[in-house]
Design a protein around this motif. Structure first.
Motif, mmCIF file in Angstrom:
data_model
loop_
_atom_site.group_PDB
_atom_site.id
_atom_site.type_symbol
_atom_site.label_atom_id
_atom_site.label_comp_id
_atom_site.label_asym_id
_atom_site.label_seq_id
_atom_site.Cartn_x
_atom_site.Cartn_y
_atom_site.Cartn_z
ATOM 1 N N ALA A 1 39.820 -4.161 -9.807
ATOM 2 C CA ALA A 1 39.855 -3.697 -8.723
ATOM 3 C C ALA A 1 39.426 -1.997 -9.289
ATOM 4 C CB ALA A 1 41.682 -3.378 -8.730
ATOM 5 N N ARG B 1 41.174 -8.219 -14.319
ATOM 6 C CA ARG B 1 41.613 -7.883 -12.426
ATOM 7 C C ARG B 1 42.003 -5.871 -12.277
ATOM 8 N NH1 ARG B 1 46.117 -11.137 -12.580
ATOM 9 N NH2 ARG B 1 47.795 -9.940 -12.448
ATOM 10 N N PHE B 2 42.819 -5.964 -13.266
ATOM 11 C CA PHE B 2 42.839 -4.158 -13.104
ATOM 12 C C PHE B 2 41.468 -3.616 -13.080
ATOM 13 C CE2 PHE B 2 43.327 0.790 -14.776
ATOM 14 C CZ PHE B 2 44.019 0.475 -13.851
ATOM 15 N N ALA C 1 45.184 -9.394 -16.935
ATOM 16 C CA ALA C 1 45.717 -8.185 -16.391
ATOM 17 C C ALA C 1 44.634 -7.125 -16.052
ATOM 18 C CB ALA C 1 46.971 -7.756 -17.006
ATOM 19 N N TRP C 2 44.019 -7.277 -17.717
ATOM 20 C CA TRP C 2 43.147 -6.080 -17.166
ATOM 21 C C TRP C 2 41.733 -6.286 -16.870
ATOM 22 C CZ3 TRP C 2 42.381 -1.182 -18.786
ATOM 23 C CH2 TRP C 2 41.285 -0.360 -18.887
#
Lengths: 173, 361
Positions: free
Chosen positions: B69, B65-66, B62-63
């Motif tokens: 982005a 991806r974050f 998730a990190w």
């Protein structure tokens, strides 16, 4: 919630807080939405906002949890009208199961729960979700600006409303 | 002593230490409060089960991806795993079963190229949905069972910086959205793709073999079909996409050179009728295609019947096909004008998308 507007001033403690709080933020959103994929999208949005905010690190957990609950509630109340559509679908499916507890884990009932959540007063819905996500009464009180003594009442009323909703749909007419 | 209120009883379930000794003692000895406490406990259990949880999440992924982005110097990436990539276009052209997921593919902006490969010689002037079921999808044969399929041009989709670059690369204007629907924010990313081209050479021997494998007999090929070549072309295409931070598109506005099919000489009706008579194509699908493909100008867009409903609407004088997922989570609107196919799709209602479509500049 502002999405990808200004991305220049990212706070230096963001990664630590992200890794520490991500699970809980996804959990809060998932309880509202009933979908982990959507919850992860909400979590990303929430951390984007947090990354640009001046919220003190000590208050991050509460801020993020409330933001996740509000963002997720906004999603089910938004113009996409998902909640009402899901409710319509759920209402069409006749249920005559006498024991409500046995039925709550079905997808249809989860949809009903979300539709009911969307109709609750905002504070009740948020307090309920935060409490069931593991925040203490003190944390819920701080996050929502409530007195600690009123958290139990708020949560209890929200649970009563939801139970009534589930019984209404699950009882034979 | 009066009974503690409902909030105190509720807290007794979660945090008994937060309740005063006097209240705890009262509840322990009071039948009314004990019953109320049991009720509250049952409700808490019920709601807890109903709300459920999310299970374990992968914070590292998730990190990553974050970070990708939200990096200041990058535009939010459109995730290739969910979108049009080199393989996606090629695969879609090879497998009608994949192409049949029309509404889903529409979301990626590649739908128009994927829509059809086994259908006739024509220039698309309009689009009509053909409903296929999950059973149909399993039954629809792979085109390569009936001959040789060669991808002659790859569209090479890529992200570009802005609308001007997209136009420069494709010669197509990116449709401008006059007013973004509620819930869609930020700036779009722009994708372009070149022409996709494929040539299919029909083989009666191969088709007979495939039919035999299914226990069927291949209908006798009409004169000129065996060894005949059919060429498929679509594109170029441009798309503007508004995405959530994870890359899932909220709104896609795409414009693509409408698909056309060229034959090496066999007439349209001959190819159509023979392809539709091949074993393996579900009768219902064949009949729908037969009904609408009398004019060599209607592109049958396969839509999964269990997932999507279709209707028509007027978009500035053109008849548009409106596809709405049955779960209400996404929709798409597609129409053709002057050889160009335009589509608007996203996780919005059909009404919102039609409003966008009618206000495109």
């Amino acid at each position: 919630m502002p999405a990808a507007a200004t991305r220049d001033a990212v706070r230096p403690d963001l990664e630590d807080i992200f890794r520490r709080e991500y699970q809980r933020v996804v959990g809060v959103a998932a309880r509202v939405l009933g979908s982990r994929d959507q919850a992860e999208d909400v979590a990303q949005e929430v951390f984007l906002s947090f990354g640009r905010s001046p919220v003190p690190a000590a208050e991050a957990a509460g801020w993020l949890s409330v933001a996740a609950a509000h963002t997720a509630l906004n999603l089910i109340r938004s113009g996409r009208r998902r909640a009402s559509r899901e409710e319509s679908v759920a209402s069409a499916a006749e249920s005559v199961t006498p024991d409500v507890a046995d039925t709550v884990l079905t997808l249809e009932d989860r949809s009903r729960v979300r539709a009911a959540l969307a109709r609750l007063p905002r504070t009740q819905a948020t307090a309920l979700v935060l409490r069931h996500s593991g925040l203490s009464y003190a944390e819920v009180a701080t996050a929502l600006g409530l007195s600690p003594g009123s958290v139990g009442t708020t949560v209890r009323r929200a649970e009563l409303a939801l139970r009534k909703e589930l019984n209404r749909h699950a009882s034979p007419e | 002593m009066r009974h503690p209120n409902e909030g105190v009883l509720r807290r007794l379930i979660d945090e008994p230490a937060g309740v005063s000794d006097a209240d705890r003692a009262h509840v322990a000895g009071c039948a009314v409060c004990s019953r109320a406490l049991d009720d509250a406990r049952a409700d808490a259990h019920l709601v807890g089960a109903a709300l459920g949880g999310s299970g374990a999440v992968d914070a590292d992924a998730a990190w990553a991806r974050f970070s990708a982005a939200s990096a200041p110097s990058t535009v939010t990436a459109f995730r290739p795993a969910r979108s049009a990539g080199r393989n996606r276009w090629g695969t879609a052209v090879r497998r009608p079963a994949v192409a049949a997921l029309g509404a889903v593919v529409l979301l990626t902006g590649a739908g128009v190229a994927a829509a059809n490969d086994w259908l006739p010689i024509f220039q698309t002037e309009r689009v009509d949905p053909v409903e296929v079921t999950a059973t149909d999808l399993v039954q629809v044969p792979d085109l390569s069972s009936y001959g040789d399929l060669q991808i002659t041009e790859e569209p090479d989709p890529e992200q570009v910086a802005d609308a001007a670059t997209a136009r420069e690369r494709t010669g197509l204007d990116v449709p401008e959205v006059a007013e973004l629907p509620e819930g869609v924010t930020g700036k779009p990313t722009y994708q372009v793709a070149g022409v996709v081209g494929a040539t299919f050479t029909f083989s009666a021997a191969k088709a007979a073999q495939a039919a035999a494998a299914e226990g069927e007999v291949l209908p006798p090929p009409p004169a000129g079909i065996d060894g005949s070549r059919i060429r498929f072309e679509a594109g170029p295409g441009v798309a503007a996409m508004w995405s959530q931070p994870t890359g899932v598109p909220t709104l896609v506005v795409a414009r693509v050179g409408a698909p056309k099919v060229l034959s090496s000489g066999v007439p349209f009706e001959t190819v159509r009728d023979y392809l539709l008579s091949l074993p393996g194509l579900p009768d219902g699908v064949a009949q729908q295609v037969r009904d609408l493909s009398t004019d060599a100008a209607t592109l049958p867009l396969p839509v999964p019947a269990e997932m999507v409903t279709s209707s028509t609407a007027d978009v500035d004088g053109s008849e548009a096909t409106v596809l709405t997922s049955r779960n209400g989570l996404f929709a798409g609107v597609v129409w053709v004008e002057d050889g160009v196919m335009t589509g608007v799709a996203g996780t919005l209602s059909a009404d919102e998308l039609l409003a966008v479509a009618r206000d495109l500049r």
